[in-house]
Design a protein around this motif. Structure first.
Motif, PDB file in Angstrom:
ATOM      1  N   GLY A  34       0.777  -1.232   0.000  1.00  0.00           N
ATOM      2  CA  GLY A  34       0.000   0.000   0.000  1.00  0.00           C
ATOM      3  C   GLY A  34       0.810   1.285   0.000  1.00  0.00           C
ATOM      4  N   LEU A  35       2.110   1.226  -0.230  1.00  0.00           N
ATOM      5  CA  LEU A  35       2.930   2.432  -0.187  1.00  0.00           C
ATOM      6  C   LEU A  35       3.191   2.978  -1.592  1.00  0.00           C
ATOM      7  N   ASP A  36       3.094   4.295  -1.733  1.00  0.00           N
ATOM      8  CA  ASP A  36       3.438   4.925  -3.007  1.00  0.00           C
ATOM      9  C   ASP A  36       4.965   5.092  -3.080  1.00  0.00           C
ATOM     10  N   GLU A  41      10.460   5.219  -0.501  1.00  0.00           N
ATOM     11  CA  GLU A  41      11.773   5.810  -0.198  1.00  0.00           C
ATOM     12  C   GLU A  41      11.958   5.940   1.311  1.00  0.00           C
ATOM     13  N   THR A  42      10.911   6.406   1.991  1.00  0.00           N
ATOM     14  CA  THR A  42      10.970   6.522   3.453  1.00  0.00           C
ATOM     15  C   THR A  42      11.145   5.156   4.092  1.00  0.00           C
ATOM     16  N   LEU A  43      10.449   4.151   3.580  1.00  0.00           N
ATOM     17  CA  LEU A  43      10.581   2.785   4.101  1.00  0.00           C
ATOM     18  C   LEU A  43      12.017   2.287   3.955  1.00  0.00           C
ATOM     19  N   ASN A  44      12.633   2.542   2.821  1.00  0.00           N
ATOM     20  CA  ASN A  44      14.029   2.119   2.626  1.00  0.00           C
ATOM     21  C   ASN A  44      14.961   2.803   3.624  1.00  0.00           C
ATOM     22  N   LYS A 116       4.109   2.562   9.728  1.00  0.00           N
ATOM     23  CA  LYS A 116       4.978   2.516   8.563  1.00  0.00           C
ATOM     24  C   LYS A 116       4.734   3.764   7.723  1.00  0.00           C
ATOM     25  N   PRO A 117       5.656   4.252   6.981  1.00  0.00           N
ATOM     26  CA  PRO A 117       6.972   3.682   6.744  1.00  0.00           C
ATOM     27  C   PRO A 117       8.070   4.187   7.680  1.00  0.00           C
ATOM     28  N   GLN A 118       7.741   5.055   8.645  1.00  0.00           N
ATOM     29  CA  GLN A 118       8.783   5.617   9.513  1.00  0.00           C
ATOM     30  C   GLN A 118       9.272   4.634  10.582  1.00  0.00           C
ATOM     31  N   PHE A 119       8.431   3.709  10.996  1.00  0.00           N
ATOM     32  CA  PHE A 119       8.771   2.727  12.023  1.00  0.00           C
ATOM     33  C   PHE A 119       8.257   1.364  11.587  1.00  0.00           C
ATOM     34  N   PRO A 120       8.811   0.301  12.155  1.00  0.00           N
ATOM     35  CA  PRO A 120       8.226  -1.016  11.908  1.00  0.00           C
ATOM     36  C   PRO A 120       6.763  -1.050  12.353  1.00  0.00           C
ATOM     37  N   GLU A 121       5.967  -1.835  11.646  1.00  0.00           N
ATOM     38  CA  GLU A 121       4.540  -1.903  11.947  1.00  0.00           C
ATOM     39  C   GLU A 121       4.254  -2.663  13.237  1.00  0.00           C
TER      40      GLU A 121
END
Length: 180
Positions: A34-36, A41-44, A116-121
């Motif tokens: 579900g991430l654009d 990029e933030t997740l990486n 997410k995406p800044q922290f683990p879910e």
């Protein structure tokens, strides 16, 4: 046992402190579902940060592909029609729960504050091959397996509230991913 209240603020700090002293394995979950592109990029960046907190504590990374995390064929078809170029995955990162990782978890003040995406879910703690604690941010649900009545009473003392009473015969949920 299912935890009734949100673990936050002082209760969260005391709980993480207690978990740190139990010699546990920490499992964090990240996924790109579900991430654009911008959020990917933030997740990486989040993954890189997580892996660099305490690299020596990393035990294992387990990756699941799209068939494991999308619950039905209908949802898979709908998702891929809207996101045809995205390969969906979910990863579980297993660490020895170190002081540096404890500090990372304490950088927020709410067990469900990890979005997410800044922290683990989701985070889980594993002891002796079983899940001692599990949390699921999206559902705002948490569970703990109390090893004995003293632990149950202590967790209540620091502020956790439970649905039901302590049950010595409560079934433990095995964690088989780190045994491979």
């Amino acid at each position: 046992m299912e935890i009734k209240n949100v673990i936050k603020d002082d209760i969260y700090k005391k709980f993480i402190d207690y978990a740190y002293n139990k010699d546990l394995i920490l499992r964090v979950t990240l996924s790109n579902f579900g991430l654009d592109e911008k959020k990917l990029e933030t997740l990486n960046l989040t993954i890189n940060k997580l892996l660099n907190i305490d690299p020596a504590s990393l035990i294992k990374i387990v990756t699941y592909d799209k068939t494991m995390i999308l619950p039905s064929i209908e949802i898979q078809k709908m998702y891929y029609l809207n996101h045809p170029k995205v390969d969906v995955w979910q990863k579980h990162y297993y660490f020895h729960f170190s002081l540096k990782l404890k500090e990372y978890l304490l950088s927020i003040t709410n067990i469900y504050g990890r979005k997410k995406p800044q922290f683990p879910e989701d985070i889980c703690f594993i002891k002796d091959g079983y899940y001692w604690f599990e949390s699921y941010s999206i559902d705002e649900e948490s569970y703990v397996y109390c090893e004995n009545i003293e632990e149950y009473e202590y967790l209540k003392f620091i502020g956790l509230e439970f649905y039901g009473d302590f049950d010595l015969n409560e079934k433990k949920l095995e964690c088989n991913e780190i045994d491979d």
